[in-house]
Structures are given as C-alpha cells and as structure tokens.
Design an enzyme around this catalytic site. Sequence first.
Site, PDB file in Angstrom:
ATOM      1  N   GLY A  31       0.893  -1.213  -0.003  1.00  0.00           N
ATOM      2  CA  GLY A  31      -0.159  -0.016   0.141  1.00  0.00           C
ATOM      3  C   GLY A  31       1.081   1.379   0.028  1.00  0.00           C
ATOM      4  O   GLY A  31       1.812   1.198  -0.764  1.00  0.00           O
ATOM      5  N   GLU A  35       3.766   6.447  -7.760  1.00  0.00           N
ATOM      6  CA  GLU A  35       3.861   6.198  -9.322  1.00  0.00           C
ATOM      7  C   GLU A  35       4.712   5.111  -9.510  1.00  0.00           C
ATOM      8  O   GLU A  35       4.524   4.580 -10.750  1.00  0.00           O
ATOM      9  CB  GLU A  35       4.494   7.526  -9.835  1.00  0.00           C
ATOM     10  N   GLY A  36       5.699   4.545  -8.751  1.00  0.00           N
ATOM     11  CA  GLY A  36       6.433   3.385  -9.087  1.00  0.00           C
ATOM     12  C   GLY A  36       5.355   2.271  -8.985  1.00  0.00           C
ATOM     13  O   GLY A  36       5.648   1.411 -10.015  1.00  0.00           O
ATOM     14  N   HIS A  37       4.636   2.121  -8.119  1.00  0.00           N
ATOM     15  CA  HIS A  37       3.624   1.138  -7.888  1.00  0.00           C
ATOM     16  C   HIS A  37       2.753   1.132  -9.314  1.00  0.00           C
ATOM     17  O   HIS A  37       2.573   0.076 -10.025  1.00  0.00           O
ATOM     18  CB  HIS A  37       2.591   1.404  -6.710  1.00  0.00           C
ATOM     19  N   GLY A 148       9.521  -3.816  -8.374  1.00  0.00           N
ATOM     20  CA  GLY A 148      10.318  -2.824  -8.790  1.00  0.00           C
ATOM     21  C   GLY A 148      11.829  -3.025  -8.465  1.00  0.00           C
ATOM     22  O   GLY A 148      12.290  -4.014  -7.539  1.00  0.00           O
ATOM     23  N   LYS A 150      13.985  -0.885  -7.677  1.00  0.00           N
ATOM     24  CA  LYS A 150      14.645  -0.291  -6.468  1.00  0.00           C
ATOM     25  C   LYS A 150      14.925  -1.163  -5.345  1.00  0.00           C
ATOM     26  O   LYS A 150      16.020  -1.124  -4.699  1.00  0.00           O
ATOM     27  CB  LYS A 150      13.530   0.667  -5.973  1.00  0.00           C
ATOM     28  N   ASP A 151      14.062  -2.379  -5.278  1.00  0.00           N
ATOM     29  CA  ASP A 151      14.505  -3.392  -4.134  1.00  0.00           C
ATOM     30  C   ASP A 151      15.070  -4.443  -4.814  1.00  0.00           C
ATOM     31  O   ASP A 151      14.480  -5.615  -4.901  1.00  0.00           O
ATOM     32  CB  ASP A 151      13.148  -3.761  -3.336  1.00  0.00           C
ATOM     33  N   GLN A 154      15.621  -7.929  -3.388  1.00  0.00           N
ATOM     34  CA  GLN A 154      14.431  -8.468  -3.158  1.00  0.00           C
ATOM     35  C   GLN A 154      13.946  -9.108  -4.450  1.00  0.00           C
ATOM     36  O   GLN A 154      13.628 -10.360  -4.158  1.00  0.00           O
ATOM     37  CB  GLN A 154      13.308  -7.548  -2.590  1.00  0.00           C
ATOM     38  N   SER A 187       7.471   4.283  -0.551  1.00  0.00           N
ATOM     39  CA  SER A 187       6.013   4.537   0.407  1.00  0.00           C
ATOM     40  C   SER A 187       6.557   5.176   1.710  1.00  0.00           C
ATOM     41  O   SER A 187       6.034   5.980   2.254  1.00  0.00           O
ATOM     42  CB  SER A 187       5.422   3.418   0.572  1.00  0.00           C
TER      43      SER A 187
HETATM   44  O1  PAF Z   1       8.198  -4.638  -1.862  1.00  0.00           O
HETATM   45  C1  PAF Z   1       7.344  -4.583  -1.134  1.00  0.00           C
HETATM   46  O2  PAF Z   1       6.208  -3.651  -0.969  1.00  0.00           O
HETATM   47  C2  PAF Z   1       7.006  -5.691  -0.116  1.00  0.00           C
HETATM   48  O3  PAF Z   1       8.376  -6.207   0.000  1.00  0.00           O
HETATM   49  C3  PAF Z   1       6.270  -7.000  -1.009  1.00  0.00           C
HETATM   50  C4  PAF Z   1       6.975  -7.366  -2.042  1.00  0.00           C
HETATM   51  C5  PAF Z   1       4.698  -6.450  -1.201  1.00  0.00           C
HETATM   52  C6  PAF Z   1       6.086  -7.980   0.182  1.00  0.00           C
HETATM   53  O4  PAF Z   1       5.489  -7.793   1.191  1.00  0.00           O
END
Ligand code: PAF
Length: 283
Positions: A31, A35-37, A148, A150-151, A154, A187
């Site tokens: 949440g 704009e990235g999302h 994204g 950015k992470d 991840q 965020s």
């Molecule tokens: O990047 C995020 O916003 C979170 O780490 C994700 C991938 C939604 C997992 O909770």
Amino acid sequence: MKIFTKKAPLEAYLSKEKLNGKSIGFTPTMGALHEGHLSLIATAQKNSDLVVVSIFVNPTQFDKEEDLINYPKTFETDKRYLENISCDVLFYPDVAEIYKNGIRSESFNFDGLDHKMEGQFRKGHFNGVGTIVKTLFQIVNPDTAYFGQKDFQQLQIIKKMVKNHNLNLEIEGCPIFREKDGLAMSSRNIRLEEKHRIAAPFIYQTLKEAQHQFLKDTPNEVSLRVTEQFKNHPLLELEYFTIAEEETLETIKTKENNKKYRAFIAVFAGNIRLIDNIKLKHS
Ligand code: PAF
C-alpha cells in the site's frame, strides 16, 4: 474493480478466469501507493488480461516493531488510485487471513543472497518477504508478477525462490521510478521530515557520481569516495554502500568484462531508512 478480503473467493474467481483463458498479472504491494507502483501495474496491464494488486502490510518482514507500526497506511487513497487506473482486482486481506497458523516466517534457502546488504542490517527480513510472496503466489497463481528494481536484492531473492521452489510463473523487474529531483519513489518518503526530504536527493546524486567514477576507477576507490562524501553530511547517515555483481550480489574488488554490476546504498534520513541502487557500466 473487484475487492476481495478473503482468499477462498479470490481463488475461486481467479481459477474461473484462468479456465476462460485469461492471463493474470500480479503486483503485490504494502500500500501507500505511488507512481512507481502504478508503473508496475501499467506494465502488468499491458502484458496480461487481468491484473491483481494486493495490499498487505506484512508483519513478518519488519525487523523493528516501530517500523511496522509507523508504516504508512492509506487504504482509501490507494483504492481510489486503483479504481482510476481500472485495476481489475484488489486483494486486501487482514493478518489473520494470511497467517492462519500464527505470525511467523518460513525459513528459506536463498543460496546466500539474503546474507548480504539488506540481510545484514534487517535480520529475518527476507524470510518474511519470501513467506508472504510465496503465500500470495499460491493464492493468486499469476502468470507473471511485477517487482520494482529499487528493491533489487528483493527482486533477485524472489527470482531465486521461484526457481528453487519450481513455482510456475515469470518474475519481471521494472525500472526504478524517481521524483523530479532524483529521489527514488518509496512509500517511506511521505514520512520524511521536510529537511530530510530536501536533503534526500543527495543519495541519487552520489550514485550518479559513483556510476561515472566507476568507468575509470576501482570499486574500492569508488566506495571510499562515497563514504567520504557522507562523512560530513549533516542530515544523512550512510549505512552501507557497495558495488556488487547483479546475479550473486557479491561485493566486487575488480571488474570483469562480461559481468553486470550495480552500486547499492542504504542511508538513514533521520529515522527513515532509504535504499537505492544504480546500474553500472564499465569498459
Ligand atoms: O516490496 C514490497 O512492497 C514488499 O516487500 C512486498 C513484495 C509487497 C512483500 O510484502
């Protein structure tokens, strides 16, 4: 837009759509959409027949209780954004719906990718991410999921999980979205104090300079200069800067021609932790 808070009706709905031949694109989020999302969702919309977005602030990926409590929650605004861009499905479960057997992480083997960078400073973070992402993949069963860059760590870890667990979907990494002044969209940015928000573009400026310097200097020389630049900064505190190989996330000492590298950085702006990275070119 259809909104589901329970997984069973969502699973039933999506499996019917799949039987009807629809391809499913998925963007998991916590949440506080920016704009990235929205760009991830736009890419998903271009590539799939039906797009699912999830909003779930996942407790198991926070190493500090305070960070979880303070994580921005802006559901009504998020919902309006998603309606405006004609998102098909929003999944908005509560913690009890996801963690039916207790709020704990599964333990993953990410072949060491989780021990570096973020993993050194956020204990248990990637097991928490793996747990929620795998759970959401099982519920949504997407053809492609969008994350994204950015992470970036991840993103690589999720790709590793998909491979190691033979999950049947594609992972697509999408470019970093930046504010006009270069700050990577996050965020967390809305929680920055004004003075820190003004100072924060320094992070990207430093990355750009590092990118330039990397063309001629060694990784160590670049790292030393970045550390020096942050030493006297009155508002930003460097947690780490490293130049690493994209696949292994291994910090490098020398450059090799056929390898891809990125510079990774984590910085505290007051008590808000910001991360960013940049692709490097060499020779
Ligand atoms: O990047 C995020 O916003 C979170 O780490 C994700 C991938 C939604 C997992 O909770």
